[in-house]
Scaffold this motif. Structure first.
Motif, short mmCIF file in Angstrom:
data_model
loop_
_atom_site.label_atom_id
_atom_site.label_comp_id
_atom_site.label_asym_id
_atom_site.label_seq_id
_atom_site.Cartn_x
_atom_site.Cartn_y
_atom_site.Cartn_z
N MET A 1 2.90 6.05 13.17
CA MET A 1 1.84 5.18 12.67
C MET A 1 2.46 4.01 11.92
O MET A 1 3.47 4.15 11.24
N LEU A 2 1.81 2.88 12.03
CA LEU A 2 2.24 1.68 11.32
C LEU A 2 1.81 1.76 9.86
O LEU A 2 0.84 2.44 9.53
N PRO A 3 2.50 1.03 8.96
CA PRO A 3 2.14 1.08 7.53
C PRO A 3 0.67 0.75 7.25
O PRO A 3 0.03 1.41 6.44
N GLU A 4 0.11 -0.25 7.94
CA GLU A 4 -1.30 -0.59 7.72
C GLU A 4 -2.22 0.54 8.17
O GLU A 4 -3.25 0.79 7.56
N GLU A 5 -1.84 1.21 9.24
CA GLU A 5 -2.63 2.34 9.72
C GLU A 5 -2.63 3.48 8.70
O GLU A 5 -3.67 4.11 8.44
N ILE A 6 -1.49 3.72 8.09
CA ILE A 6 -1.38 4.77 7.07
C ILE A 6 -2.27 4.43 5.88
O ILE A 6 -3.03 5.27 5.39
N GLU A 7 -2.18 3.18 5.40
CA GLU A 7 -3.00 2.76 4.26
C GLU A 7 -4.49 2.86 4.58
O GLU A 7 -5.29 3.28 3.75
N CYS A 9 -5.93 4.86 6.82
CA CYS A 9 -6.31 6.28 6.88
C CYS A 9 -6.51 6.84 5.48
O CYS A 9 -7.48 7.57 5.23
N LYS A 10 -5.61 6.50 4.56
CA LYS A 10 -5.78 6.96 3.16
C LYS A 10 -7.08 6.42 2.58
O LYS A 10 -7.81 7.14 1.89
N LEU A 11 -7.38 5.14 2.87
CA LEU A 11 -8.60 4.54 2.35
C LEU A 11 -9.83 5.27 2.90
O LEU A 11 -10.75 5.60 2.14
N PHE A 12 -9.86 5.54 4.19
CA PHE A 12 -11.04 6.20 4.76
C PHE A 12 -11.11 7.68 4.38
O PHE A 12 -12.21 8.24 4.31
N ASP A 13 -9.98 8.31 4.10
CA ASP A 13 -10.04 9.67 3.52
C ASP A 13 -10.79 9.62 2.19
O ASP A 13 -11.62 10.49 1.90
N TRP A 14 -10.51 8.60 1.39
CA TRP A 14 -11.21 8.43 0.10
C TRP A 14 -12.67 8.03 0.32
O TRP A 14 -13.57 8.58 -0.32
N ILE A 15 -12.92 7.06 1.21
CA ILE A 15 -14.29 6.59 1.47
C ILE A 15 -15.20 7.76 1.85
O ILE A 15 -16.34 7.83 1.41
N ARG A 16 -14.68 8.70 2.62
CA ARG A 16 -15.49 9.85 3.05
C ARG A 16 -15.90 10.75 1.89
O ARG A 16 -16.77 11.60 2.06
N HIS A 27 -14.46 0.93 10.19
CA HIS A 27 -13.34 0.14 10.69
C HIS A 27 -13.80 -0.63 11.93
O HIS A 27 -14.50 -0.08 12.78
N ILE A 28 -13.41 -1.87 12.01
CA ILE A 28 -13.68 -2.69 13.19
C ILE A 28 -12.40 -2.71 14.01
O ILE A 28 -11.42 -3.34 13.63
N CYS A 97 -8.94 -10.23 1.37
CA CYS A 97 -7.72 -9.61 1.87
C CYS A 97 -7.04 -8.91 0.69
O CYS A 97 -6.99 -9.47 -0.42
N CYS A 98 -6.55 -7.72 0.92
CA CYS A 98 -5.80 -7.02 -0.12
C CYS A 98 -4.63 -6.29 0.52
O CYS A 98 -4.60 -6.10 1.73
N THR A 99 -3.71 -5.87 -0.32
CA THR A 99 -2.54 -5.13 0.16
C THR A 99 -2.58 -3.72 -0.39
O THR A 99 -2.56 -3.51 -1.60
N GLY A 100 -2.68 -2.77 0.52
CA GLY A 100 -2.58 -1.36 0.17
C GLY A 100 -3.89 -0.68 -0.18
O GLY A 100 -4.89 -1.31 -0.52
N TYR A 101 -3.84 0.63 -0.07
CA TYR A 101 -4.96 1.51 -0.32
C TYR A 101 -5.53 1.36 -1.73
O TYR A 101 -6.74 1.28 -1.91
#
Length: 134
Positions: A1-7, A9-16, A27-28, A97-101
């Motif tokens: 997984m790419l770094p943006e994909e990892i971030e 996934c972490k964000l959507f784990d929290w969103i849920r 996600h679009i 635009c932001c950087t990171g989870y």
């Protein structure tokens, strides 16, 4: 997984875990690489270069919703992404635009009115937005 994909996934784990966001944040999937003929079909179907990664479909604080472009590491906005964010801000959305989870989480919490941030002002179209956290 790419770094943006990892971030992301972490964000959507929290969103849920946030009932208010359930079914209202998504996600679009606009970043796919494909065969040129499939790419042409996707464009005909409405895929648009530069569209943000995440949309929160909840109107808050005078905004119609929140578009969030999530980056990781030293990745920067493309020109298409910058233009999309500018256009959405002009159309009454909050588009950031932001950087990171952690930054994405803070922006979403602020947008929902659930964080320590002092101000979140609607962009005038001429300037940016004010995002001051204690």
């Amino acid at each position: 997984m790419l770094p943006e994909e990892i971030e992301q996934c972490k964000l959507f784990d929290w969103i849920r875990t946030i009932p208010e966001l359930e079914g209202n944040a998504f996600h679009i999937a606009n970043e796919r690489k494909t065969h040129p003929m499939r790419g042409l079909l996707l464009k005909r179907m409405g895929v648009l270069s530069g569209v943000s990664d995440i949309f929160v479909a909840i109107p808050k604080g005078g905004f119609h919703g929140l578009f969030l472009e999530l980056k990781a590491g030293n990745n920067k906005l493309s020109e298409h992404q910058r233009l999309f964010l500018d256009k959405m801000n002009q159309n009454g959305y909050l588009a950031i635009c932001c950087t990171g989870y952690e930054a994405a989480k803070a922006i979403i919490l602020t947008y929902l009115g659930k964080s320590c941030c002092e101000s979140l002002n609607h962009p005038s179209g001429q300037g940016g937005l004010v995002f001051l956290c204690a």
